[in-house]
Design a protein around this motif. Sequence first.
Motif, PDB file in Angstrom:
ATOM      1  N   LEU A 132      -8.680   5.160  -5.099  1.00 48.97           N
ATOM      2  CA  LEU A 132      -7.540   4.251  -5.036  1.00 48.97           C
ATOM      3  C   LEU A 132      -7.192   3.789  -6.438  1.00 48.97           C
ATOM      4  O   LEU A 132      -8.018   3.833  -7.350  1.00 48.97           O
ATOM      5  CB  LEU A 132      -7.869   3.029  -4.170  1.00 48.97           C
ATOM      6  CG  LEU A 132      -8.095   3.258  -2.675  1.00 48.97           C
ATOM      7  CD1 LEU A 132      -8.744   2.030  -2.056  1.00 48.97           C
ATOM      8  CD2 LEU A 132      -6.783   3.578  -1.984  1.00 48.97           C
TER       9      LEU A 132
ATOM     10  N   CYS B 178     -14.119   1.564  -5.799  1.00 42.78           N
ATOM     11  CA  CYS B 178     -13.992   0.278  -5.122  1.00 42.78           C
ATOM     12  C   CYS B 178     -15.283  -0.185  -4.463  1.00 42.78           C
ATOM     13  O   CYS B 178     -15.760  -1.280  -4.713  1.00 42.78           O
ATOM     14  CB  CYS B 178     -12.882   0.372  -4.077  1.00 42.78           C
ATOM     15  SG  CYS B 178     -11.316   0.896  -4.782  1.00 42.78           S
TER      16      CYS B 178
ATOM     17  N   HIS C 291      -7.479   2.701 -12.064  1.00 41.27           N
ATOM     18  CA  HIS C 291      -8.329   3.300 -11.035  1.00 41.27           C
ATOM     19  C   HIS C 291      -9.667   2.577 -11.024  1.00 41.27           C
ATOM     20  O   HIS C 291     -10.171   2.142 -12.054  1.00 41.27           O
ATOM     21  CB  HIS C 291      -8.533   4.795 -11.300  1.00 41.27           C
ATOM     22  CG  HIS C 291      -7.303   5.599 -11.062  1.00 41.27           C
ATOM     23  ND1 HIS C 291      -7.032   6.247  -9.872  1.00 41.27           N
ATOM     24  CD2 HIS C 291      -6.238   5.853 -11.866  1.00 41.27           C
ATOM     25  CE1 HIS C 291      -5.865   6.857  -9.964  1.00 41.27           C
ATOM     26  NE2 HIS C 291      -5.372   6.639 -11.166  1.00 41.27           N
TER      27      HIS C 291
ATOM     28  N   VAL D  65      -1.482  -1.198  -4.057  1.00 38.58           N
ATOM     29  CA  VAL D  65      -2.597  -0.244  -3.958  1.00 38.58           C
ATOM     30  C   VAL D  65      -2.013   1.144  -3.707  1.00 38.58           C
ATOM     31  O   VAL D  65      -1.048   1.288  -2.949  1.00 38.58           O
ATOM     32  CB  VAL D  65      -3.556  -0.640  -2.822  1.00 38.58           C
ATOM     33  CG1 VAL D  65      -4.746   0.304  -2.762  1.00 38.58           C
ATOM     34  CG2 VAL D  65      -4.017  -2.076  -2.981  1.00 38.58           C
ATOM     35  N   TYR D  66      -2.590   2.163  -4.322  1.00 41.16           N
ATOM     36  CA  TYR D  66      -2.091   3.534  -4.233  1.00 41.16           C
ATOM     37  C   TYR D  66      -3.214   4.445  -3.735  1.00 41.16           C
ATOM     38  O   TYR D  66      -4.314   4.436  -4.304  1.00 41.16           O
ATOM     39  CB  TYR D  66      -1.619   4.037  -5.599  1.00 41.16           C
ATOM     40  CG  TYR D  66      -0.713   3.076  -6.338  1.00 41.16           C
ATOM     41  CD1 TYR D  66       0.657   3.267  -6.398  1.00 41.16           C
ATOM     42  CD2 TYR D  66      -1.256   1.952  -6.994  1.00 41.16           C
ATOM     43  CE1 TYR D  66       1.486   2.383  -7.086  1.00 41.16           C
ATOM     44  CE2 TYR D  66      -0.439   1.066  -7.677  1.00 41.16           C
ATOM     45  CZ  TYR D  66       0.926   1.279  -7.721  1.00 41.16           C
ATOM     46  OH  TYR D  66       1.739   0.397  -8.397  1.00 41.16           O
ATOM     47  N   THR D  67      -2.950   5.240  -2.706  1.00 37.42           N
ATOM     48  CA  THR D  67      -3.971   6.167  -2.185  1.00 37.42           C
ATOM     49  C   THR D  67      -3.890   7.461  -3.005  1.00 37.42           C
ATOM     50  O   THR D  67      -3.393   8.481  -2.560  1.00 37.42           O
ATOM     51  CB  THR D  67      -3.755   6.446  -0.692  1.00 37.42           C
ATOM     52  OG1 THR D  67      -2.460   7.040  -0.494  1.00 37.42           O
ATOM     53  CG2 THR D  67      -3.843   5.162   0.122  1.00 37.42           C
ATOM     54  N   THR D  68      -4.424   7.412  -4.190  1.00 40.04           N
ATOM     55  CA  THR D  68      -4.202   8.466  -5.179  1.00 40.04           C
ATOM     56  C   THR D  68      -4.892   9.789  -4.847  1.00 40.04           C
ATOM     57  O   THR D  68      -4.390  10.855  -5.194  1.00 40.04           O
ATOM     58  CB  THR D  68      -4.659   7.990  -6.559  1.00 40.04           C
ATOM     59  OG1 THR D  68      -6.022   7.516  -6.470  1.00 40.04           O
ATOM     60  CG2 THR D  68      -3.784   6.861  -7.055  1.00 40.04           C
TER      61      THR D  68
ATOM     62  N   ALA E 298      -8.881   5.913   3.218  1.00 42.62           N
ATOM     63  CA  ALA E 298      -8.705   4.745   2.356  1.00 42.62           C
ATOM     64  C   ALA E 298      -7.576   3.851   2.852  1.00 42.62           C
ATOM     65  O   ALA E 298      -7.658   2.617   2.763  1.00 42.62           O
ATOM     66  CB  ALA E 298      -8.421   5.195   0.923  1.00 42.62           C
ATOM     67  N   LEU E 299      -6.515   4.440   3.382  1.00 42.11           N
ATOM     68  CA  LEU E 299      -5.400   3.654   3.912  1.00 42.11           C
ATOM     69  C   LEU E 299      -5.850   2.785   5.081  1.00 42.11           C
ATOM     70  O   LEU E 299      -5.519   1.590   5.139  1.00 42.11           O
ATOM     71  CB  LEU E 299      -4.273   4.585   4.349  1.00 42.11           C
ATOM     72  CG  LEU E 299      -3.156   3.956   5.182  1.00 42.11           C
ATOM     73  CD1 LEU E 299      -2.432   2.871   4.394  1.00 42.11           C
ATOM     74  CD2 LEU E 299      -2.177   5.034   5.655  1.00 42.11           C
TER      75      LEU E 299
ATOM     76  N   ASN F 151       1.226   5.003   0.166  1.00 44.30           N
ATOM     77  CA  ASN F 151       0.207   5.821   0.804  1.00 44.30           C
ATOM     78  C   ASN F 151       0.739   7.067   1.471  1.00 44.30           C
ATOM     79  O   ASN F 151       1.943   7.221   1.712  1.00 44.30           O
ATOM     80  CB  ASN F 151      -0.478   4.968   1.875  1.00 44.30           C
ATOM     81  CG  ASN F 151       0.468   4.658   3.024  1.00 44.30           C
ATOM     82  OD1 ASN F 151       0.611   5.446   3.971  1.00 44.30           O
ATOM     83  ND2 ASN F 151       1.159   3.527   2.959  1.00 44.30           N
TER      84      ASN F 151
ATOM     85  N   ILE G 138       0.868  -1.181   0.000  1.00 38.79           N
ATOM     86  CA  ILE G 138       0.000   0.000   0.000  1.00 38.79           C
ATOM     87  C   ILE G 138       0.900   1.225   0.000  1.00 38.79           C
ATOM     88  O   ILE G 138       1.549   1.551   1.004  1.00 38.79           O
ATOM     89  CB  ILE G 138      -0.935   0.013   1.222  1.00 38.79           C
ATOM     90  CG1 ILE G 138      -1.682  -1.320   1.353  1.00 38.79           C
ATOM     91  CG2 ILE G 138      -1.928   1.179   1.114  1.00 38.79           C
ATOM     92  CD1 ILE G 138      -2.470  -1.456   2.646  1.00 38.79           C
TER      93      ILE G 138
ATOM     94  N   MET H 163      -7.962  -0.061   3.925  1.00 43.95           N
ATOM     95  CA  MET H 163      -7.182  -1.053   3.200  1.00 43.95           C
ATOM     96  C   MET H 163      -6.346  -1.923   4.147  1.00 43.95           C
ATOM     97  O   MET H 163      -6.209  -3.135   3.951  1.00 43.95           O
ATOM     98  CB  MET H 163      -6.277  -0.355   2.179  1.00 43.95           C
ATOM     99  CG  MET H 163      -5.543  -1.302   1.254  1.00 43.95           C
ATOM    100  SD  MET H 163      -6.638  -2.353   0.269  1.00 43.95           S
ATOM    101  CE  MET H 163      -7.500  -1.107  -0.687  1.00 43.95           C
TER     102      MET H 163
END
Length: 552
Positions: A164, A156, A153, A133-136, A93-94, A88, A86, A97
């Motif tokens: 994310l 979710c 993307h 996973v990326y907390t964009t 969201a983090l 982040n 992750i 996740m």
Amino acid sequence: MHRAPSPIINVSPSDFAETESIQALLASLPQRIDELPERIAQHHPTAPALIENTRRLSYADLRDAINAMAQQLRLAGVQANDRVMIINENCIALIVMIFATTRLNAWPLLINARLSSAEIEQIRAHAKPCLTVYTTEASATAQQHAQRDHAWHASCIAFDIGALAFSKAAASPLGLSPSLTPHDPVPSAATLTTDRAQQCAALLYTTGTTGTPKGVMLSHHNLLFIAAVSSTLRHVTANDIVYAVLPISHVYGLASVCLGTLFAGAALRLAPRFSPEAVCHALAHEGITILQGVPTMHAKLIEYAQAHPEYWHTPQLRFVYSGGSPLDATLKRRAEALYAMPLHNGYGMTESSPTIAQTRLDVPPTDTSVGPPIPGIQVRIVAADGAILKQGKVGELWVRGPNVMLGYYRDAIATQAAVVDGWLKTGDLARQDANNALHIIGRCKELIIRSGFNIYPAEIEQVLNSHPDVMHSAVIGRPLLGDEEIIAFVELKPGICATPQTFVSWCAARLAPYKQPAEIRLLKALPTAATGKILKRTLHQLFTDDSSPPLR
């Protein structure tokens, strides 16, 4: 205001350290960190759990979002003992996740988005995650990593937790590791157990003296023990709102700030990066009751508050804490004058989940000690020859207890060197005074702590030495306002002409911002012993000795 369930144990600070109380605490802990939201939601479903600007989740919302995200991860192929990376910065969201990953008995591999692509690829090659996973939405830097990795993307789940992006394990954009299969390799038999509390709950990478990252495996029991003790010692209640700007990708932010808050049923106010203006606003207008940070954060907040006294207002603040790096006495005095309350202090490391010692609310020290060991653990001060030293003597600090890590991932040799008969060798020099408070004297090795992050000189030296113009390099730390800054010395190859800016740019492309040297000095020759070993003591003296060797 809502009320939390009855405390896990009803004790006063004076009897909290008794064996019976600790045994009661350990016996009553949940088995898994992902059980914390459900634990509160059963009794107080509408109580606020997570706050991120205008986005909020109650404990019931958090529970349901975790369940929905776990289902999505299951459909993506995540299985037990897989690693989920992750990338982040702090956001709702983090948190969702992390818990969703552990719900599947997979391992959250937490990566600060501010690491460079090269650093992330080195960790990826070692940990072999099945999914990244990326907390964009919360992190522009995470978004950049997602673009580099060609992540997709996805909307979710039904809950508004923030955007994310996802990428599969086979992606290796920089070509630094072979293509990875989703479940190869599985963790070794030594890391697998049927005891749910002793299964790995988080994989956190910390750089060793060789510059090679080591993956610290922390169990659910490790993290929940620290969450419970930290929460109890701070007297956290459901009425608290805790400001969470310390990176949750770091063990301090994960165990003490995040899990300690949720253990008590309090609210976590998430902030992706430190900003004095944002902290001032939150303290004045958002009911923040607990503020935890590294010394540099407190120093910058003091500077801002003094320049803008009209913005400084802390009507609900009741507890201020410093940790992650050494606390300077001058900074402590300035901070306590600003906050009008004690600045508490503590000490720990990733391998101890992290807390080893912490000052107490009812007995705040006047010095910069890190307080007595937390209840439930043992410490000893050990001489270089292995002898256990008496109180007041300086030696290496060893610790044993429920906070000691499972070990280093895929590195049994390093684990055996760090943990001997259950005792974790911290590598730090310390002494214990007559009040049992620990004083951290220095580091056995050359660790630099900057803004709460551990940095080893060898890591930066490897980057500098990889430049074609460099003969040798040496990196040291220099104290600066309760923090440390990085100073690099470079010896060029014969006949080469260069400027420090050449190597500033080189480092900027290969290291996270907090690892980049504050100053790079070019020397005609680095001082060495007869054996060829670089004498870093001499380099330290350059800042105080007028007879410095000439600089280029």
